[in-house]
Design a protein around this motif. Structure first.
Motif, PDB file in Angstrom:
ATOM      1  N   SER A 166      22.990  23.447  36.914  1.00  0.00           N
ATOM      2  CA  SER A 166      24.063  22.818  36.156  1.00  0.00           C
ATOM      3  C   SER A 166      25.219  23.780  35.908  1.00  0.00           C
ATOM      4  N   SER A 167      25.069  25.055  36.318  1.00  0.00           N
ATOM      5  CA  SER A 167      26.155  26.021  36.145  1.00  0.00           C
ATOM      6  C   SER A 167      27.332  25.596  37.014  1.00  0.00           C
ATOM      7  N   PRO A 168      28.529  25.595  36.427  1.00  0.00           N
ATOM      8  CA  PRO A 168      29.693  25.188  37.212  1.00  0.00           C
ATOM      9  C   PRO A 168      30.039  26.231  38.262  1.00  0.00           C
ATOM     10  N   LEU A 169      30.544  25.765  39.386  1.00  0.00           N
ATOM     11  CA  LEU A 169      31.043  26.679  40.401  1.00  0.00           C
ATOM     12  C   LEU A 169      32.514  26.946  40.107  1.00  0.00           C
ATOM     13  N   ASN A 170      32.907  28.174  40.252  1.00  0.00           N
ATOM     14  CA  ASN A 170      34.267  28.601  39.962  1.00  0.00           C
ATOM     15  C   ASN A 170      34.952  29.009  41.256  1.00  0.00           C
ATOM     16  N   ASP A 171      36.260  28.795  41.324  1.00  0.00           N
ATOM     17  CA  ASP A 171      37.039  29.210  42.485  1.00  0.00           C
ATOM     18  C   ASP A 171      37.345  30.690  42.384  1.00  0.00           C
ATOM     19  N   ALA A 228      26.334  49.148  47.503  1.00  0.00           N
ATOM     20  CA  ALA A 228      26.109  48.991  46.060  1.00  0.00           C
ATOM     21  C   ALA A 228      25.667  47.580  45.687  1.00  0.00           C
ATOM     22  N   LYS A 229      25.617  46.677  46.677  1.00  0.00           N
ATOM     23  CA  LYS A 229      25.242  45.269  46.448  1.00  0.00           C
ATOM     24  C   LYS A 229      26.183  44.620  45.431  1.00  0.00           C
ATOM     25  N   LYS A 230      27.506  44.779  45.676  1.00  0.00           N
ATOM     26  CA  LYS A 230      28.509  44.259  44.752  1.00  0.00           C
ATOM     27  C   LYS A 230      29.623  43.532  45.494  1.00  0.00           C
ATOM     28  N   LEU A 231      30.216  42.576  44.802  1.00  0.00           N
ATOM     29  CA  LEU A 231      31.409  41.865  45.263  1.00  0.00           C
ATOM     30  C   LEU A 231      32.501  42.038  44.226  1.00  0.00           C
ATOM     31  N   THR A 232      33.720  42.224  44.682  1.00  0.00           N
ATOM     32  CA  THR A 232      34.872  42.176  43.798  1.00  0.00           C
ATOM     33  C   THR A 232      35.524  40.820  44.034  1.00  0.00           C
ATOM     34  N   ILE A 233      35.658  40.041  42.958  1.00  0.00           N
ATOM     35  CA  ILE A 233      36.185  38.679  43.065  1.00  0.00           C
ATOM     36  C   ILE A 233      37.346  38.495  42.099  1.00  0.00           C
ATOM     37  N   LYS A 234      38.447  37.966  42.628  1.00  0.00           N
ATOM     38  CA  LYS A 234      39.585  37.564  41.800  1.00  0.00           C
ATOM     39  C   LYS A 234      39.357  36.100  41.437  1.00  0.00           C
ATOM     40  N   HIS A 235      39.443  35.778  40.141  1.00  0.00           N
ATOM     41  CA  HIS A 235      39.128  34.411  39.711  1.00  0.00           C
ATOM     42  C   HIS A 235      39.924  34.022  38.484  1.00  0.00           C
ATOM     43  N   GLY A 236      39.887  32.758  38.177  1.00  0.00           N
ATOM     44  CA  GLY A 236      40.527  32.234  36.977  1.00  0.00           C
ATOM     45  C   GLY A 236      39.631  32.434  35.769  1.00  0.00           C
ATOM     46  N   PRO A 237      39.982  31.805  34.651  1.00  0.00           N
ATOM     47  CA  PRO A 237      39.158  31.917  33.439  1.00  0.00           C
ATOM     48  C   PRO A 237      37.731  31.434  33.686  1.00  0.00           C
ATOM     49  N   LEU A 238      36.773  32.113  33.058  1.00  0.00           N
ATOM     50  CA  LEU A 238      35.359  31.717  33.123  1.00  0.00           C
ATOM     51  C   LEU A 238      34.864  31.560  31.691  1.00  0.00           C
ATOM     52  N   PRO A 239      35.134  30.418  31.070  1.00  0.00           N
ATOM     53  CA  PRO A 239      34.759  30.230  29.668  1.00  0.00           C
ATOM     54  C   PRO A 239      33.269  30.423  29.408  1.00  0.00           C
ATOM     55  N   SER A 240      32.421  30.078  30.378  1.00  0.00           N
ATOM     56  CA  SER A 240      30.977  30.208  30.175  1.00  0.00           C
ATOM     57  C   SER A 240      30.547  31.667  30.026  1.00  0.00           C
ATOM     58  N   LEU A 241      31.392  32.595  30.485  1.00  0.00           N
ATOM     59  CA  LEU A 241      31.094  34.028  30.369  1.00  0.00           C
ATOM     60  C   LEU A 241      32.040  34.716  29.387  1.00  0.00           C
ATOM     61  N   ASP A 242      32.694  33.921  28.550  1.00  0.00           N
ATOM     62  CA  ASP A 242      33.648  34.443  27.570  1.00  0.00           C
ATOM     63  C   ASP A 242      34.769  35.238  28.225  1.00  0.00           C
ATOM     64  N   MET A 243      35.254  34.752  29.351  1.00  0.00           N
ATOM     65  CA  MET A 243      36.398  35.357  30.047  1.00  0.00           C
ATOM     66  C   MET A 243      37.533  34.338  30.027  1.00  0.00           C
ATOM     67  N   PRO A 244      38.374  34.365  28.986  1.00  0.00           N
ATOM     68  CA  PRO A 244      39.410  33.349  28.839  1.00  0.00           C
ATOM     69  C   PRO A 244      40.626  33.545  29.737  1.00  0.00           C
ATOM     70  N   MET A 264      41.203  37.136  36.071  1.00  0.00           N
ATOM     71  CA  MET A 264      41.036  38.578  36.287  1.00  0.00           C
ATOM     72  C   MET A 264      40.332  38.835  37.609  1.00  0.00           C
ATOM     73  N   THR A 265      40.260  40.095  37.959  1.00  0.00           N
ATOM     74  CA  THR A 265      39.500  40.546  39.116  1.00  0.00           C
ATOM     75  C   THR A 265      38.354  41.384  38.575  1.00  0.00           C
ATOM     76  N   MET A 266      37.137  41.014  38.969  1.00  0.00           N
ATOM     77  CA  MET A 266      35.940  41.671  38.432  1.00  0.00           C
ATOM     78  C   MET A 266      35.015  42.109  39.560  1.00  0.00           C
ATOM     79  N   VAL A 267      34.251  43.135  39.276  1.00  0.00           N
ATOM     80  CA  VAL A 267      33.185  43.580  40.170  1.00  0.00           C
ATOM     81  C   VAL A 267      31.886  42.960  39.668  1.00  0.00           C
ATOM     82  N   TYR A 268      31.176  42.288  40.558  1.00  0.00           N
ATOM     83  CA  TYR A 268      29.915  41.632  40.223  1.00  0.00           C
ATOM     84  C   TYR A 268      28.812  42.159  41.124  1.00  0.00           C
ATOM     85  N   ARG A 269      27.638  42.304  40.578  1.00  0.00           N
ATOM     86  CA  ARG A 269      26.446  42.505  41.407  1.00  0.00           C
ATOM     87  C   ARG A 269      26.079  41.138  41.981  1.00  0.00           C
TER      88      ARG A 269
END
Length: 103
Positions: free
Chosen positions: A28-33, A43-59, A62-67
Motif C-alpha cells: 500500500s506504500s505509494p510510489l513516488n516519481d 555501496a549499494k546506494k542510489l541517489t534520487i532526485k524527487h519531490g516531497p515525500l510526506p510519508s517520510l516527513d520530507m515536505p 530534494m536529492t537524497m542518497v538511499y540504500r
C-alpha cells in the motif's frame, strides 16, 4: 531548510547494521516519481532526485542518497533514468524498498 536537507543527507549516508533486516515493502506504500542521479553498486546506494515525500516527513523536493533493499535493483537503472519508487526508514536509514523504471 538547508540545514534540514544536509542533516537528512548525512543520516542517509551513515551505514546501519540493521539494514539487512529490512521489512518487506508495504504494497500500500505509494510510489513516488524520481530521477536517478547516481548508481553506486559498491555501496549499494542510489541517489534520487524527487519531490516531497510526506510519508517520510520530507515536505520539500530534494536529492537524497538511499540504500537499496535488494542490490539487484541497481542493475535496473542508470543515472538519468526516470523511476517510480517507494522508500522506508529502516534502522534510522532511508531504504528504497520498491523500484520501477519508467519506460
Amino acid at each position: 531548510m538547508k540545514y534540514a536537507r544536509l542533516l537528512m543527507l548525512a543520516i542517509a549516508l551513515i551505514a546501519s547494521p540493521g539494514l539487512s533486516a529490512a521489512a518487506s515493502p508495504d504494497p500500500s506504500s505509494p510510489l513516488n516519481d524520481g530521477e536517478v542521479r547516481k548508481v553506486d553498486r559498491d555501496a549499494k546506494k542510489l541517489t534520487i532526485k524527487h519531490g516531497p515525500l510526506p510519508s517520510l516527513d520530507m515536505p520539500m523536493p530534494m536529492t537524497m542518497v538511499y540504500r537499496v533493499k535488494d542490490p539487484a535493483m541497481l542493475d535496473q537503472v542508470k543515472a538519468g533514468d526516470k523511476v517510480r519508487f517507494s522508500a522506508e526508514k529502516v534502522g534510522g536509514v532511508f531504504v528504497v524498498t520498491n523500484l520501477e523504471p519508467v519506460k
